[in-house]
Design a protein around this motif. Structure first.
Motif, PDB file in Angstrom:
ATOM      1  N   CYS A 146       1.008  -5.417  -2.127  1.00  0.00           N
ATOM      2  CA  CYS A 146       1.590  -6.206  -3.119  1.00  0.00           C
ATOM      3  C   CYS A 146       0.604  -6.244  -4.896  1.00  0.00           C
ATOM      4  O   CYS A 146      -0.005  -6.647  -4.720  1.00  0.00           O
ATOM      5  N   ALA A 147       1.043  -5.116  -5.435  1.00  0.00           N
ATOM      6  CA  ALA A 147      -0.268  -5.218  -6.936  1.00  0.00           C
ATOM      7  C   ALA A 147       0.910  -5.541  -7.731  1.00  0.00           C
ATOM      8  O   ALA A 147      -0.097  -4.699  -8.289  1.00  0.00           O
ATOM      9  N   VAL A 157      -4.649  -9.927  -9.554  1.00  0.00           N
ATOM     10  CA  VAL A 157      -5.564  -9.932  -9.630  1.00  0.00           C
ATOM     11  C   VAL A 157      -6.060  -9.998  -8.052  1.00  0.00           C
ATOM     12  O   VAL A 157      -7.787  -9.597  -8.374  1.00  0.00           O
ATOM     13  N   ARG A 158      -5.224 -10.471  -7.384  1.00  0.00           N
ATOM     14  CA  ARG A 158      -6.145 -10.244  -5.203  1.00  0.00           C
ATOM     15  C   ARG A 158      -4.919  -9.595  -4.729  1.00  0.00           C
ATOM     16  O   ARG A 158      -6.290  -8.789  -4.031  1.00  0.00           O
ATOM     17  N   GLY A 159      -4.517  -8.514  -5.244  1.00  0.00           N
ATOM     18  CA  GLY A 159      -3.814  -7.352  -4.733  1.00  0.00           C
ATOM     19  C   GLY A 159      -4.580  -6.310  -4.795  1.00  0.00           C
ATOM     20  O   GLY A 159      -4.607  -5.457  -4.172  1.00  0.00           O
ATOM     21  N   ARG A 160      -4.841  -6.214  -5.863  1.00  0.00           N
ATOM     22  CA  ARG A 160      -5.692  -4.926  -5.858  1.00  0.00           C
ATOM     23  C   ARG A 160      -7.020  -4.735  -5.334  1.00  0.00           C
ATOM     24  O   ARG A 160      -7.210  -2.935  -5.330  1.00  0.00           O
ATOM     25  N   ARG A 169     -10.407   2.771   3.060  1.00  0.00           N
ATOM     26  CA  ARG A 169      -9.945   2.627   5.049  1.00  0.00           C
ATOM     27  C   ARG A 169      -9.019   4.094   5.514  1.00  0.00           C
ATOM     28  O   ARG A 169      -9.310   4.886   6.098  1.00  0.00           O
ATOM     29  N   TRP A 170      -7.649   3.630   5.066  1.00  0.00           N
ATOM     30  CA  TRP A 170      -7.034   4.834   5.120  1.00  0.00           C
ATOM     31  C   TRP A 170      -6.061   4.760   4.337  1.00  0.00           C
ATOM     32  O   TRP A 170      -4.967   4.858   3.601  1.00  0.00           O
ATOM     33  N   PRO A 171      -6.603   5.762   3.647  1.00  0.00           N
ATOM     34  CA  PRO A 171      -5.851   6.417   2.352  1.00  0.00           C
ATOM     35  C   PRO A 171      -4.308   6.997   2.356  1.00  0.00           C
ATOM     36  O   PRO A 171      -3.611   7.104   1.173  1.00  0.00           O
ATOM     37  N   GLU A 172      -4.308   7.471   4.009  1.00  0.00           N
ATOM     38  CA  GLU A 172      -2.802   8.641   3.812  1.00  0.00           C
ATOM     39  C   GLU A 172      -1.722   6.818   4.514  1.00  0.00           C
ATOM     40  O   GLU A 172      -0.806   7.942   4.046  1.00  0.00           O
ATOM     41  N   LEU A 173      -1.769   5.829   4.751  1.00  0.00           N
ATOM     42  CA  LEU A 173      -1.112   4.798   5.583  1.00  0.00           C
ATOM     43  C   LEU A 173      -0.939   3.739   3.908  1.00  0.00           C
ATOM     44  O   LEU A 173       0.441   3.465   4.267  1.00  0.00           O
ATOM     45  N   VAL A 174      -1.745   4.005   2.543  1.00  0.00           N
ATOM     46  CA  VAL A 174      -1.885   2.715   1.943  1.00  0.00           C
ATOM     47  C   VAL A 174      -0.891   3.142   0.540  1.00  0.00           C
ATOM     48  O   VAL A 174      -1.084   4.374  -0.231  1.00  0.00           O
ATOM     49  N   TRP A 175       0.047   1.825   0.426  1.00  0.00           N
ATOM     50  CA  TRP A 175       0.999   2.245  -0.987  1.00  0.00           C
ATOM     51  C   TRP A 175       0.975   0.572  -1.671  1.00  0.00           C
ATOM     52  O   TRP A 175       0.765  -0.312  -1.060  1.00  0.00           O
ATOM     53  N   GLU A 176       0.180   0.805  -2.820  1.00  0.00           N
ATOM     54  CA  GLU A 176       0.278  -0.702  -3.432  1.00  0.00           C
ATOM     55  C   GLU A 176       2.139  -0.553  -3.887  1.00  0.00           C
ATOM     56  O   GLU A 176       2.819   0.530  -3.906  1.00  0.00           O
ATOM     57  N   CYS A 177       2.691  -1.851  -4.066  1.00  0.00           N
ATOM     58  CA  CYS A 177       4.160  -1.523  -4.156  1.00  0.00           C
ATOM     59  C   CYS A 177       4.410  -3.006  -4.953  1.00  0.00           C
ATOM     60  O   CYS A 177       3.164  -3.534  -5.174  1.00  0.00           O
ATOM     61  N   THR A 178       5.601  -3.215  -5.032  1.00  0.00           N
ATOM     62  CA  THR A 178       6.351  -4.313  -6.096  1.00  0.00           C
ATOM     63  C   THR A 178       6.617  -5.195  -5.361  1.00  0.00           C
ATOM     64  O   THR A 178       5.748  -5.162  -4.376  1.00  0.00           O
ATOM     65  N   HIS A 179       6.917  -6.531  -6.297  1.00  0.00           N
ATOM     66  CA  HIS A 179       6.786  -8.071  -5.464  1.00  0.00           C
ATOM     67  C   HIS A 179       7.827  -8.149  -3.889  1.00  0.00           C
ATOM     68  O   HIS A 179       8.569  -7.529  -4.226  1.00  0.00           O
ATOM     69  N   VAL A 180       7.049  -8.312  -3.313  1.00  0.00           N
ATOM     70  CA  VAL A 180       7.294  -8.870  -1.610  1.00  0.00           C
ATOM     71  C   VAL A 180       7.201 -10.322  -1.450  1.00  0.00           C
ATOM     72  O   VAL A 180       7.880 -10.401  -0.359  1.00  0.00           O
ATOM     73  N   GLY A 181       7.313 -11.146  -2.132  1.00  0.00           N
ATOM     74  CA  GLY A 181       7.527 -12.605  -1.750  1.00  0.00           C
ATOM     75  C   GLY A 181       5.568 -13.045  -1.482  1.00  0.00           C
ATOM     76  O   GLY A 181       5.082 -12.810  -1.122  1.00  0.00           O
TER      77      GLY A 181
END
Length: 313
Positions: A146-147, A157-160, A169-181
């Motif tokens: 979550c970013a 501030v903390r997510g990015r 480390r895992w460029p193919e697996l990782v996505w930034e996303c909208t609010h997750v709670g």
């Protein structure tokens, strides 16, 4: 991490020692839509998409009880090809049930409706669990960070920094996303379709936690909960992991949940080398009124779930 005079909910939560056990939102389906522009504060709801398409996707997600998240790669650069969409489901077996596609025009997002209407993503119409998933990860789980800074400052501030560290480390697996709670538990990471929420992460701890997860070991530290379980059940499983050590995502199951006047009696069954069955007593309590998010000035209390005893079944 703080700026003098500015309130950050994650800093305040750490100073208070807020518990994050049992705070994973319930759900077993996710819709991911890659959106490379700026994210509105309310995520998918705020996108200026073609109204008919947006309404169809929203209705289908509601019917399937799926959470819709906007996603993008860290840094918003090095884009190749059209943006992607995905439907992911957790079914309890450990299979990574995924359907991926691409979209150039808003109307192409209606493919999501068909995917949501197909309960089994392994059905012949969809081939394998990872059909259309990028070949480089072969149906492995997706790591969401979550970013969503417009929703809550702490998510940025903390997510990015966590998004950057995990993407390296895992460029193919990782996505930034909208609010997750759970803004106050930033940085938050969700592994889907495993349905595992982690919180209070930084760049270093996130790499360790995700590395352990991908190796089949979920640790109690930083665990918010499993999304197929309800909060007291999440707390019970977390207590078992804390007592007996890390285990695979499917090594423990909730076999029975009984409500009584004091709380819940929850039986957790396990696979070797963990215990075969334990009974966990969980009680709920409310915290004092606190400011729990960066954006909202109002105060509110939160429910905390405590495992007060663990004994052999």
């Amino acid at each position: 991490m703080t700026t003098t005079g500015r309130f950050f909910c994650a800093d305040a939560a750490r100073a208070r020692g807020d518990s994050m056990v049992g705070t994973a939102p319930h759900g077993t389906a996710w819709v991911l839509i890659e959106y490379r522009g700026g994210w509105p504060a309310n995520g998918f709801d705020g996108l200026a998409l073609e109204p008919g398409t947006k309404a169809l996707v929203f209705a289908a997600a509601q019917a399937a009880r799926a959470r819709v998240l906007l996603v993008r790669r860290h840094g918003r650069q090095h884009h190749q090809g059209p943006p992607r969409w995905a439907v992911l489901r957790y079914d309890g077996t450990g299979a990574h049930r995924q359907r991926w596609g691409t979209w150039d025009r808003d109307e192409e997002l209606t493919q999501i409706v068909q995917a949501l209407d197909t309960p089994d993503l392994n059905a012949p119409a969809f081939g394998t669990a990872s059909l259309d998933a990028p070949e480089e990860w072969g149906g492995r789980p997706v790591v969401l960070v979550c970013a969503h800074g417009l929703h809550d400052a702490c998510c940025a501030v903390r997510g990015r920094p966590v998004g950057r560290a995990l993407s390296e480390r895992w460029p193919e697996l990782v996505w930034e996303c909208t609010h997750v709670g759970g803004d106050r538990f930033a940085a938050n990471v969700v592994v889907v379709p495993d349905g595992v929420y982690y919180g209070n992460l930084d760049a270093g701890s996130s790499v360790a936690v995700v590395g352990e997860h991908l190796a089949g070991r979920v640790r109690a530290e930083h665990l918010r909960g499993y999304t197929d379980l309800f909060p007291p059940q999440q707390a019970a499983v977390a207590a078992v992991l804390d007592r007996f050590g890390p285990a695979g995502r499917h090594d423990y199951a909730v076999a029975r949940t009984l409500r009584d006047e004091d709380g819940w009696q929850i039986r957790v069954t396990g696979r070797p080398p963990g215990p075969a069955a334990v009974d966990v007593e969980v009680r709920a309590r409310r915290t004092p009124q606190n400011r729990l998010t960066c954006r909202g000035p109002a105060t509110s209390s939160a429910v905390v779930y405590d495992a007060v005893s663990i004994r052999p079944a």
